[in-house]
Each structure stands twice: as C-alpha cells, then as structure tokens.
Design a protein around this motif. Structure first.
Motif, short mmCIF file in Angstrom:
data_model
loop_
_atom_site.label_atom_id
_atom_site.label_comp_id
_atom_site.label_asym_id
_atom_site.label_seq_id
_atom_site.Cartn_x
_atom_site.Cartn_y
_atom_site.Cartn_z
N LEU A 170 0.61 -1.40 -0.09
CA LEU A 170 -0.11 0.13 0.09
C LEU A 170 0.88 1.21 -0.08
O LEU A 170 0.05 2.32 -0.26
CB LEU A 170 -0.51 0.23 1.01
CG LEU A 170 -2.11 -0.63 1.00
CD1 LEU A 170 -2.89 -1.31 2.61
CD2 LEU A 170 -3.00 -0.14 -0.14
N THR A 171 1.99 1.27 0.60
CA THR A 171 2.87 2.40 0.52
C THR A 171 3.65 2.59 -0.68
O THR A 171 3.46 3.52 -1.28
CB THR A 171 4.13 1.60 1.56
OG1 THR A 171 3.74 1.34 3.57
CG2 THR A 171 5.23 3.43 2.01
N MET A 172 3.60 1.61 -1.40
CA MET A 172 4.06 1.65 -2.06
C MET A 172 3.05 2.57 -3.77
O MET A 172 3.23 2.90 -4.35
CB MET A 172 4.98 -0.09 -2.80
CG MET A 172 6.19 -0.62 -2.37
SD MET A 172 7.56 0.34 -2.17
CE MET A 172 8.40 -0.49 -4.37
N GLU A 173 2.01 1.61 -3.23
CA GLU A 173 1.07 2.44 -4.50
C GLU A 173 0.63 3.71 -3.65
O GLU A 173 0.75 4.43 -4.64
CB GLU A 173 -0.53 2.01 -3.83
CG GLU A 173 -0.44 0.00 -4.47
CD GLU A 173 -0.59 0.30 -6.19
OE1 GLU A 173 -0.88 0.78 -6.86
OE2 GLU A 173 -0.39 -1.21 -6.09
N VAL A 174 0.76 4.12 -2.54
CA VAL A 174 0.60 6.10 -2.15
C VAL A 174 2.04 6.22 -3.23
O VAL A 174 1.82 7.60 -3.89
CB VAL A 174 0.96 6.09 -0.75
CG1 VAL A 174 0.82 7.71 -0.69
CG2 VAL A 174 -0.39 5.20 -0.38
N CYS A 175 3.56 5.60 -2.94
CA CYS A 175 3.92 6.48 -3.49
C CYS A 175 3.97 7.30 -5.37
O CYS A 175 3.90 7.71 -5.83
CB CYS A 175 5.39 6.01 -3.38
SG CYS A 175 5.91 5.91 -2.01
N LYS A 176 3.28 5.47 -5.71
CA LYS A 176 3.02 5.66 -7.48
C LYS A 176 1.96 6.70 -7.38
O LYS A 176 1.69 7.46 -9.11
CB LYS A 176 2.85 4.40 -7.81
CG LYS A 176 2.17 4.30 -8.91
CD LYS A 176 1.58 2.82 -9.69
CE LYS A 176 1.58 3.16 -10.92
NZ LYS A 176 1.32 1.89 -11.49
#
Length: 294
Positions: A170-176
C-alpha cells in the motif's frame, strides 16, 4: 485495506520535509492534512507552498486549475487529534530523534483508526525501533523521502520483520499515486541505502577537512569537477541541514557504539552555534535569503 480505501493522508510536522510531502499528497489527489504544533510553522508552510506552486504554474509544470484543486484538498491544523483521527495513512516528518518519534507514534496509535498505516520519513532510524511503541507493528513502515521532496523523485520504503506485506504494498501504491519512484527494501538497516552510501562519502570528506588535507571548498570542487557530483558533500550538508546530519550520526552512534559513527567535532560545533546551513543562512557557506530554488 485496499488502495481505494486510502482517502485521507495526514502529514505530521510542517518543516522543510513535511510541508512538501503534504503538497505531493494533495497533488496526487488525496485529501491531505498537514499538522504541526506551531501555528507559525503552518503559516510559513502554506506561504512557501503557494510560492512554489505559483512558480510551477509560470513554468507550465502545473495548470492553475490543478494548483487550485490541490490547495482545496490541503488543510492545515495544529491539532494532532484532528489530523490523526480520520486519516487512513499517516506520514511522520518530525525531528530525527528516536524518543520524539516513539512518543509521537504512541499517541498516533491511540488516535488513529485501527486500519491506518503509520509511516516514518526518518532518514536513518529503522521503523522497528519506532513501531514497538505501538500496538500495530505490522502497519508501521519507513517511507523515506529525499530533500526537497517536490523535486527528488525517489522514496525508500523499508520493511521491518514486523511490517506486513500489505502495508509495504500500500505504501508503494501511495508513492506511485503521488508520482514518486519507490524502492522497496525488505530488510532494514540503519541509514537505509542512499544515506549509508552518502554518509561514507561525507565522513571521508569531513575527515580530510579536519586533518587539514584540503579546505571544504576545495573538497567540494573536487567532488563536482572530478567526480561529476551535482554538488559537493559540504554543500549538500548545508542543503539538507547540518542538524539533520548531526542527529543521524548521534542515532547511529547510539545504536552501534562505534566511535567511527560519532559526530565530528566540526559538525557538533556548527550545531551548537546554530549555523545549520541554508535554512539559517549560514553553515559551511553563507547564503542569501530565498537562495534555494524549487
């Protein structure tokens, strides 16, 4: 929790990192709250962001409509309860001191919704040292932005043994979503990747300076001209904040006990004198106001 469930992001700390991280979140379409205990810090953050975004519009990096929409999504508050209680994702960007972060995360754990992810923008402190102050260690992660966040396109996302894969994903998705390139580290180490490499360079640079082999100006010139670095190590310390590097070294020394990790005398002196770099107008170099370009 799915990516679509992240509607509101709160950023805690309106300093040189926090206010820009909050702007990234607002530009990315998230309802965003920027919190700081000092009203003056919030006022400065809002003014600075308007100035930066106005420049982006003039340079056609952003439309006026997109700017207005982003500011409509961005709110400012001095209330930690207001910032935390409705957030689905919280990013901490306070001073680089473990005890301060642990105290904050303990409060966030009490105030935030059970599903909320708590991310630390620490540049060196592994999240397992912070997460143990909470009852949601699986939902704590490092989300290390680089200065200045509105310019630097990289985020180190670091998992501890307790961080769940769902939290990391989810953190990676937020970054994207906020248009930042994220790199996932599945194993934590103090200082992560970039700052360990950078720290080795800076330690050698300060050693050479303190031992009288070259002036700090000449070391910067050599790094820029011979190594093709965009700026020298002393210039970079001024840009990032000498106090930030000092706290990083203090924390590393506290963890390792290795004398090699102890802050250098010249760094300690500058912190004691309040000469912290560009943000104070003087560090290794002297600066004119508003010299840092965004």
């Amino acid at each position: 929790m799915k990516k679509e469930d992240i509607q509101q992001i709160s950023v805690i700390g309106a300093g040189q990192m926090g206010h820009q991280i909050a702007m990234l979140c607002a530009l990315g379409g998230f309802e965003t709250i920027l919190q700081d205990v000092q009203e003056t810090a919030l006022e400065k953050a809002e003014s600075t962001l308007h100035s930066i975004m106005d420049k982006w519009v003039k340079k056609s990096k952003l439309t006026e409509e997109a700017k207005q929409a982003a500011f409509a999504r961005l709110k400012f508050t001095s209330s930690l309860e207001r910032a935390a209680s409705h957030a689905d994702f919280i990013i901490e960007a306070v001073v680089e001191k473990l005890d301060v972060k642990r105290e904050l995360f303990a409060r966030l754990d009490q105030l935030a919704k059970p599903h909320a992810i708590l991310a630390s923008n620490s540049s060196t402190i592994v999240n397992s040292l912070i997460a143990s102050a909470t009852n949601r260690e699986d939902k704590v992660v490092n989300m290390h932005f680089f200065f200045p966040p509105l310019v630097m396109d990289c985020v180190e996302v670091v998992m501890s043994d307790q961080t769940s894969r769902e939290t990391a994903d989810l953190t990676m998705e937020v970054c994207k979503t906020i248009n930042r390139t994220a790199v996932l580290l599945k194993k934590e180490i103090s200082g992560f990747i970039a700052n360990r490499i950078l720290g080795a360079l800076q330690r050698e640079a300060v050693f050479l300076y303190e031992e009288g082999y070259a002036s700090y100006e000449d070391i910067d010139i050599i790094c820029r001209k011979a190594l093709n670095h965009p700026i020298g190590p002393f210039e970079l310390m001024d840009l990032s904040g000498i106090d930030v590097g000092y706290y990083v070294m203090q924390q590393r020394f506290a963890e390792s006990g290795d004398p090699a990790d102890k802050p250098f005398a010249c760094i300690e002196q500058k912190v004691r004198e309040g000469n912290l770099g560009r943000k104070t107008g003087k560090g290794w170099y002297t600066y004119q106001k508003e010299e840092v370009r965004k």
